[in-house]
Design an enzyme around this catalytic site. Structure first.
Site, PDB file in Angstrom:
ATOM      1  N   SER A 103      34.425  40.176  37.589  1.00 52.07           N
ATOM      2  CA  SER A 103      34.398  40.937  38.833  1.00 52.07           C
ATOM      3  C   SER A 103      35.778  41.028  39.490  1.00 52.07           C
ATOM      4  O   SER A 103      36.717  41.541  38.896  1.00 52.07           O
ATOM      5  CB  SER A 103      33.356  40.332  39.778  1.00 52.07           C
ATOM      6  OG  SER A 103      33.136  41.136  40.891  1.00 52.07           O
ATOM      7  N   ASP A 241      36.180  47.252  42.893  1.00 57.39           N
ATOM      8  CA  ASP A 241      36.680  45.977  42.377  1.00 57.39           C
ATOM      9  C   ASP A 241      36.715  46.047  40.851  1.00 57.39           C
ATOM     10  O   ASP A 241      36.448  47.093  40.263  1.00 57.39           O
ATOM     11  CB  ASP A 241      35.833  44.806  42.883  1.00 57.39           C
ATOM     12  CG  ASP A 241      34.410  44.831  42.351  1.00 57.39           C
ATOM     13  OD1 ASP A 241      33.933  45.931  42.002  1.00 57.39           O
ATOM     14  OD2 ASP A 241      33.777  43.765  42.280  1.00 57.39           O
ATOM     15  N   ASP A 243      34.926  45.090  38.290  1.00 61.51           N
ATOM     16  CA  ASP A 243      33.792  45.558  37.486  1.00 61.51           C
ATOM     17  C   ASP A 243      33.037  46.688  38.170  1.00 61.51           C
ATOM     18  O   ASP A 243      32.010  47.137  37.671  1.00 61.51           O
ATOM     19  CB  ASP A 243      32.850  44.409  37.130  1.00 61.51           C
ATOM     20  CG  ASP A 243      32.035  43.904  38.313  1.00 61.51           C
ATOM     21  OD1 ASP A 243      32.516  44.032  39.461  1.00 61.51           O
ATOM     22  OD2 ASP A 243      30.938  43.365  38.099  1.00 61.51           O
ATOM     23  N   ASP A 245      31.190  47.019  40.857  1.00 63.47           N
ATOM     24  CA  ASP A 245      29.841  46.900  41.415  1.00 63.47           C
ATOM     25  C   ASP A 245      29.866  46.971  42.935  1.00 63.47           C
ATOM     26  O   ASP A 245      28.828  46.835  43.578  1.00 63.47           O
ATOM     27  CB  ASP A 245      29.132  45.634  40.932  1.00 63.47           C
ATOM     28  CG  ASP A 245      29.727  44.349  41.497  1.00 63.47           C
ATOM     29  OD1 ASP A 245      30.844  44.396  42.064  1.00 63.47           O
ATOM     30  OD2 ASP A 245      29.094  43.287  41.355  1.00 63.47           O
TER      31      ASP A 245
END
EC number: 5.4.2.10
Length: 444
Positions: A103, A241, A243, A245
């Protein structure tokens, strides 16, 4: 519930190359997961996606080797946002999905997170079954010949995910957007979707090299995006960010528009019967939602708790200030690009702008005092402290709130007071902290 050895709240996460994220251990993880999946049916299939970290290649290969060693068909979808892997797991009818990402963490970290066939995080029972199976890998019966699994590189993954996102995109013609892709998983998807919707996009941090994901960029480092928007002629900026999400906005003046703003805007546009957020959301959001006749429910800090409450109450909209927003009637996980698109759709539907939204939702001042104590659990139950909290809440008369919570890592009680009058909340926080400190010196 049994105690976990490896899985945390967001899968397995560590420095890549250090235990447990070594090639050998991840191979065993793949074998264990494959064995658990085989108990549910022959020839299970697993979708694997990743972000742009250098270590993703090593972990992906090890995981695939473990899975195929137990007869699992592996479908590689390459670099793709975490929610994209969730979507493709459902779309392709796979038995599970895996994301290799840490992440918003620095590039040296990495993680492995599993999804079930429904695109949601694996159940606790399944994760515990996989953990138990890891220790049994040396005792597994051999799988040989035609019973071994195979690997497929699925080249349509990005196109299909973009197609899904476009179904929820408003007409963005004429909108000038600055976009920070964090050198992460959305570096291709983000600009493509917004451009396809008609936006004029200037995208930065779209050249991942394996080491620069989240480095001075993305939703946790908005300074450069703010400067770009301020100095250029942009209507807004959006940042993801590593990843992808989560998403955060910047209005045309460079002000940050975060999760509280997005929840208010979307709740109004959708007329949700209630919204779920965490104890960290600003009181101003609660007041504005109350004015709109929409109750706000709060949970402990963490998107997993928001997700759980939404399911328990049969609700669909929730999120955190960090920009992790859930629209469970659209997707089962947080999706930064989808969040951005749905927020802009709500903005157009209500005929407002991010500038107006930022100016309307004026955050209440908040003060936080850390008090060192001997027994943080006992303090949380102490009747004298509880009475002091009730007195503080009565003084605020519904115009603010008080929250005491123990630190997760230290013997501290965090005293948070929020309200419209900064001088008043500082005084209340000092008084309350004094009570906590005094009670912390005695056996309670």
């Amino acid at each position: 519930m049994s105690e976990r050895k490896y899985f945390g709240t967001d899968g397995v996460r560590a420095v890549a190359g250090e235990f447990p994220l070594t090639a050998g251990w991840v191979l065993n993880l793949g074998a264990a997961a494959g064995e658990v999946l085989k108990r549910r049916g022959e020839r299970p299939s697993v979708v694997i996606g990743k972000d742009t970290r250098q270590s993703g290649d090593m972990l992906e290969a090890a995981l695939a080797a473990g899975l195929t060693s137990r007869g699992v068909t592996v479908i590689h979808v390459g670099v793709l946002p975490t929610p994209g892997v969730s979507y493709l797991t459902r779309h392709l009818g796979a038995d599970a999905g895996v994301v290799i990402s840490a992440s918003h963490n620095p590039y040296a970290d990495n993680g492995i997170k599993f999804f079930g066939a429904d695109g949601q995080k694996l159940t606790d029972a399944t994760e515990l079954a996989i953990e138990a199976a890891i220790d049994e890998v040396p005792n597994f019966a051999p799988v040989t010949g035609a019973a071994l699994g195979s690997v497929t590189n699925y080249t349509e993954a990005e196109r299909l995910y973009i197609q899904f996102l476009r179904e929820h995109a408003p007409d963005l013609s004429g909108l000038k957007v600055a976009m920070d892709c964090a050198n992460g998983a959305a570096y291709r998807v983000g600009p493509k979707v917004f451009q396809a919707a008609g936006a004029d996009v200037f995208a930065v941090y779209t050249t991942p090299d394996g080491h620069n994901i989240n480095r001075g960029c993305g939703s946790t480092h908005l300074e450069h995006l703010q400067r770009i928007v301020r100095e250029g002629d942009y209507d807004l900026g959006v940042a993801f960010d590593g990843d992808a999400d989560r998403a955060l906005f910047v209005d045309s003046r460079g002000n940050v528009v975060h999760g509280d703003h997005m929840l208010l805007l979307n709740a109004r546009a959708r007329r949700d019967r209630a919204v779920v957020t965490t104890i960290m959301a600003n009181m101003a959001l609660e007041v504005k939602l109350r004015e709109a006749g929409i109750p706000l429910e709060r949970t402990a800090v963490g998107d997993r708790y928001v997700h759980e409450r939404l399911h328990e109450q049969g609700l669909t909209l929730g999120g955190e200030q960090s920009g992790h927003v859930l629209f469970l009637d659209v997707a089962p996980t947080g999706d930064g690009v989808l969040t951005a698109l749905l927020t802009l759709s709500a903005m157009k539907r209500l005929g407002t702008t991010l500038d107006e939204l930022h100016d309307e939702l004026v955050m209440f001042p908040q003060t936080l005092v850390n008090v060192r104590v001997g027994n943080k659990k006992a303090i949380a139950r102490d009747e004298v402290v509880r009475a002091a909290v009730q007195e503080a809440e009565a003084r605020l008369r519904g115009r603010g709130r008080v929250n005491l919570r123990p630190s997760g890592t230290e013997n501290l009680i965090r005293v948070m007071v929020e309200g419209p009058d900064e001088a008043e909340i500082h005084e209340i926080a000092r008084t309350l902290a004094g009570v906590v400190e005094k009670r912390g010196r005695v056996e309670v």
